[in-house]
Design a protein around this motif. Structure first.
Motif, PDB file in Angstrom:
ATOM      1  N   ASP A  98       0.843  -1.193   0.000  1.00 19.28           N
ATOM      2  CA  ASP A  98       0.000   0.000   0.000  1.00 19.28           C
ATOM      3  C   ASP A  98       0.878   1.244   0.000  1.00 19.28           C
ATOM      4  O   ASP A  98       2.108   1.160  -0.032  1.00 19.28           O
ATOM      5  CB  ASP A  98      -0.975  -0.007   1.188  1.00 19.28           C
ATOM      6  N   GLY A  99       0.234   2.405   0.020  1.00 15.12           N
ATOM      7  CA  GLY A  99       0.966   3.656  -0.115  1.00 15.12           C
ATOM      8  C   GLY A  99       1.723   4.092   1.116  1.00 15.12           C
ATOM      9  O   GLY A  99       2.446   5.097   1.072  1.00 15.12           O
ATOM     10  N   SER A 100       1.610   3.348   2.212  1.00 18.70           N
ATOM     11  CA  SER A 100       2.257   3.774   3.450  1.00 18.70           C
ATOM     12  C   SER A 100       3.778   3.752   3.354  1.00 18.70           C
ATOM     13  O   SER A 100       4.464   4.442   4.112  1.00 18.70           O
ATOM     14  CB  SER A 100       1.797   2.893   4.619  1.00 18.70           C
ATOM     15  N   SER A 101       4.321   2.948   2.441  1.00 22.89           N
ATOM     16  CA  SER A 101       5.783   2.872   2.327  1.00 22.89           C
ATOM     17  C   SER A 101       6.305   3.584   1.084  1.00 22.89           C
ATOM     18  O   SER A 101       7.463   3.413   0.713  1.00 22.89           O
ATOM     19  CB  SER A 101       6.233   1.404   2.304  1.00 22.89           C
ATOM     20  N   LEU A 102       5.452   4.390   0.470  1.00 16.66           N
ATOM     21  CA  LEU A 102       5.875   5.146  -0.712  1.00 16.66           C
ATOM     22  C   LEU A 102       6.537   6.439  -0.231  1.00 16.66           C
ATOM     23  O   LEU A 102       5.998   7.534  -0.344  1.00 16.66           O
ATOM     24  CB  LEU A 102       4.661   5.447  -1.591  1.00 16.66           C
ATOM     25  N   ARG A 103       7.744   6.264   0.329  1.00 12.33           N
ATOM     26  CA  ARG A 103       8.382   7.340   1.069  1.00 12.33           C
ATOM     27  C   ARG A 103       9.838   7.533   0.667  1.00 12.33           C
ATOM     28  O   ARG A 103      10.486   6.621   0.152  1.00 12.33           O
ATOM     29  CB  ARG A 103       8.330   7.039   2.572  1.00 12.33           C
ATOM     30  N   VAL A 140      23.409  10.232   4.228  1.00 10.54           N
ATOM     31  CA  VAL A 140      23.971  10.052   2.886  1.00 10.54           C
ATOM     32  C   VAL A 140      23.064  10.620   1.804  1.00 10.54           C
ATOM     33  O   VAL A 140      23.290  10.396   0.620  1.00 10.54           O
ATOM     34  CB  VAL A 140      24.259   8.556   2.605  1.00 10.54           C
ATOM     35  N   GLY A 141      22.040  11.359   2.193  1.00 13.33           N
ATOM     36  CA  GLY A 141      21.138  11.956   1.231  1.00 13.33           C
ATOM     37  C   GLY A 141      19.717  11.468   1.407  1.00 13.33           C
ATOM     38  O   GLY A 141      19.416  10.634   2.269  1.00 13.33           O
ATOM     39  N   ARG A 142      18.836  12.006   0.589  1.00 13.98           N
ATOM     40  CA  ARG A 142      17.427  11.616   0.628  1.00 13.98           C
ATOM     41  C   ARG A 142      17.256  10.397  -0.275  1.00 13.98           C
ATOM     42  O   ARG A 142      17.381  10.498  -1.500  1.00 13.98           O
ATOM     43  CB  ARG A 142      16.530  12.767   0.173  1.00 13.98           C
ATOM     44  N   ILE A 143      16.992   9.234   0.339  1.00 16.15           N
ATOM     45  CA  ILE A 143      16.942   7.986  -0.410  1.00 16.15           C
ATOM     46  C   ILE A 143      15.522   7.427  -0.433  1.00 16.15           C
ATOM     47  O   ILE A 143      14.745   7.605   0.501  1.00 16.15           O
ATOM     48  CB  ILE A 143      17.911   6.926   0.162  1.00 16.15           C
ATOM     49  N   GLY A 144      15.190   6.780  -1.524  1.00 12.70           N
ATOM     50  CA  GLY A 144      13.904   6.113  -1.693  1.00 12.70           C
ATOM     51  C   GLY A 144      13.976   5.284  -2.953  1.00 12.70           C
ATOM     52  O   GLY A 144      14.992   5.311  -3.667  1.00 12.70           O
ATOM     53  N   GLY A 145      12.921   4.542  -3.242  1.00 14.66           N
ATOM     54  CA  GLY A 145      12.986   3.742  -4.459  1.00 14.66           C
ATOM     55  C   GLY A 145      11.747   2.921  -4.700  1.00 14.66           C
ATOM     56  O   GLY A 145      10.812   2.885  -3.889  1.00 14.66           O
ATOM     57  N   LEU A 146      11.761   2.262  -5.840  1.00 16.58           N
ATOM     58  CA  LEU A 146      10.686   1.374  -6.266  1.00 16.58           C
ATOM     59  C   LEU A 146      11.310   0.075  -6.759  1.00 16.58           C
ATOM     60  O   LEU A 146      12.487   0.038  -7.147  1.00 16.58           O
ATOM     61  CB  LEU A 146       9.845   2.012  -7.377  1.00 16.58           C
ATOM     62  N   ILE A 147      10.503  -0.988  -6.782  1.00 19.56           N
ATOM     63  CA  ILE A 147      11.006  -2.317  -7.108  1.00 19.56           C
ATOM     64  C   ILE A 147      10.585  -2.704  -8.527  1.00 19.56           C
ATOM     65  O   ILE A 147       9.391  -2.736  -8.843  1.00 19.56           O
ATOM     66  CB  ILE A 147      10.472  -3.360  -6.107  1.00 19.56           C
ATOM     67  N   CYS A 148      11.542  -2.991  -9.361  1.00 16.90           N
ATOM     68  CA  CYS A 148      11.331  -3.538 -10.699  1.00 16.90           C
ATOM     69  C   CYS A 148      10.295  -2.717 -11.473  1.00 16.90           C
ATOM     70  O   CYS A 148      10.422  -1.516 -11.602  1.00 16.90           O
ATOM     71  CB  CYS A 148      10.972  -5.023 -10.600  1.00 16.90           C
TER      72      CYS A 148
END
Length: 313
Positions: free
Chosen positions: A150-155, A161-169
């Motif tokens: 769900d959207g709760s981990s879309l962060r 080391v900076g502003r990090i985030g990501g998506l899978i495949c």
């Protein structure tokens, strides 16, 4: 003065369907990358216990096989609980080394039943789990074996080391999901995957150029014959025909230029020193969530509330 962030993308194969052995390998890989100076380390999608390439788990439209159900149980048994022994082992290594890491796992939630999730677990240098991002939309036959996040981990996470985030495949092909990260000021975008095609490199270059961020893309290298005998026995006629993965890991600059990789046909490590000032400089002429956003024309609403199926009050 600019601060350079040493990072590493680690392309490797798991010990298939073996949680403990793959966890140990992940810890060794993180230690090795940290020993070469990396402060942020990315491992592949579904690394623990494996991306089950080529397996059908006995499922076709309208029926499931007995052996397929048993193979599913085998996969479930090897999956990762968060928190649990796997996250404790990786967290301990991150704490001892003082590094950030992100590791792809197949997550199980025993209290919630039999659903598995393709997840990316973020670790801080204190050894704690920063967050767990579950893939929003499994692709193709992945929808038979993994649930949806769900959207709760879309962060995006502010870190030293900076502003990090990501998506899978193939979440990375969801423009709205990317925009949700861009709007949070992502500087280092993590993209673990199972896609070994040349087109994936083009995708990551586009994301870097679109988001004006560094992109760390990480894939597995999986040789033929990697599945254990009991998995092959249960797979039967569905023995993995496409079990191999040639890799393709890459690191890309905020202007879409490849600065490391792509790495194919072997295990290995890509390293780079990222200058976060490059992110700011790149946005002078294109800022997708700033002066290029046109909020008078376009609006995106992101529901970040957790969505458990049952709420107890």
């Amino acid at each position: 003065m600019s601060q350079l962030i040493p990072v590493a993308v680690v392309q490797a194969a798991p010990v298939y369907f073996n949680r403990e052995a793959t966890t140990a390998k992940a810890v060794d890989l993180i230690r090795a990358a940290a020993g070469r100076g990396a402060r942020l380390i990315l491992l592949p999608e579904a690394f623990i216990p494996a991306y089950p390439r080529g397996l059908s788990f006995g499922m076709v439209v309208g029926s499931r096989s007995r052996d397929g159900r048993e193979l599913w149980r085998r996969y479930w048994d090897a999956a990762v609980e968060v928190p649990g022994p796997t996250t404790q082992a990786i967290g301990k290594a991150c704490r001892e080394l003082g590094v950030h890491a992100a590791v792809g796992v197949v997550e199980r939630v025993p209290a919630a039943g039999g659903t598995l999730y393709c997840a990316l677990v973020y670790f801080g240098p204190d050894g704690e789990v920063l967050a767990v991002h579950r893939k929003l939309k499994p692709t193709g036959s992945e929808r038979l074996i993994w649930g949806e996040g769900d959207g709760s981990s879309l962060r995006v996470f502010p870190t030293p080391v900076g502003r990090i985030g990501g998506l899978i495949c193939w979440e990375n092909y969801m423009p709205a999901a990317r925009m949700a990260l861009y709007a949070q000021g992502v500087q280092i975008y993590l993209a673990p995957t199972a896609d070994p095609r040349d087109t994936w490199t083009a995708t990551l270059r586009h994301i870097a150029c679109e988001g004006r961020c560094f992109v760390m893309g990480c894939n597995q290298y999986s040789p033929a014959g990697a599945y254990p005998a009991d998995v092959l026995h249960l797979a039967g006629a569905d023995e993995p025909r496409h079990g191999e993965c040639r890799g393709g890991s890459v690191i890309v600059s905020p202007l879409g230029e490849i600065i490391a990789g792509p790495l194919f046909d072997r295990e290995g490590e890509l390293r780079a020193d990222l200058d976060l000032d490059d992110v700011t400089q790149a946005r002078v002429d294109f800022d997708v969530s700033g002066h290029y956003a046109r909020p008078d024309v376009f609006q995106l609403t992101v529901n970040t509330a957790p969505k458990p199926p049952v709420r107890f009050q």
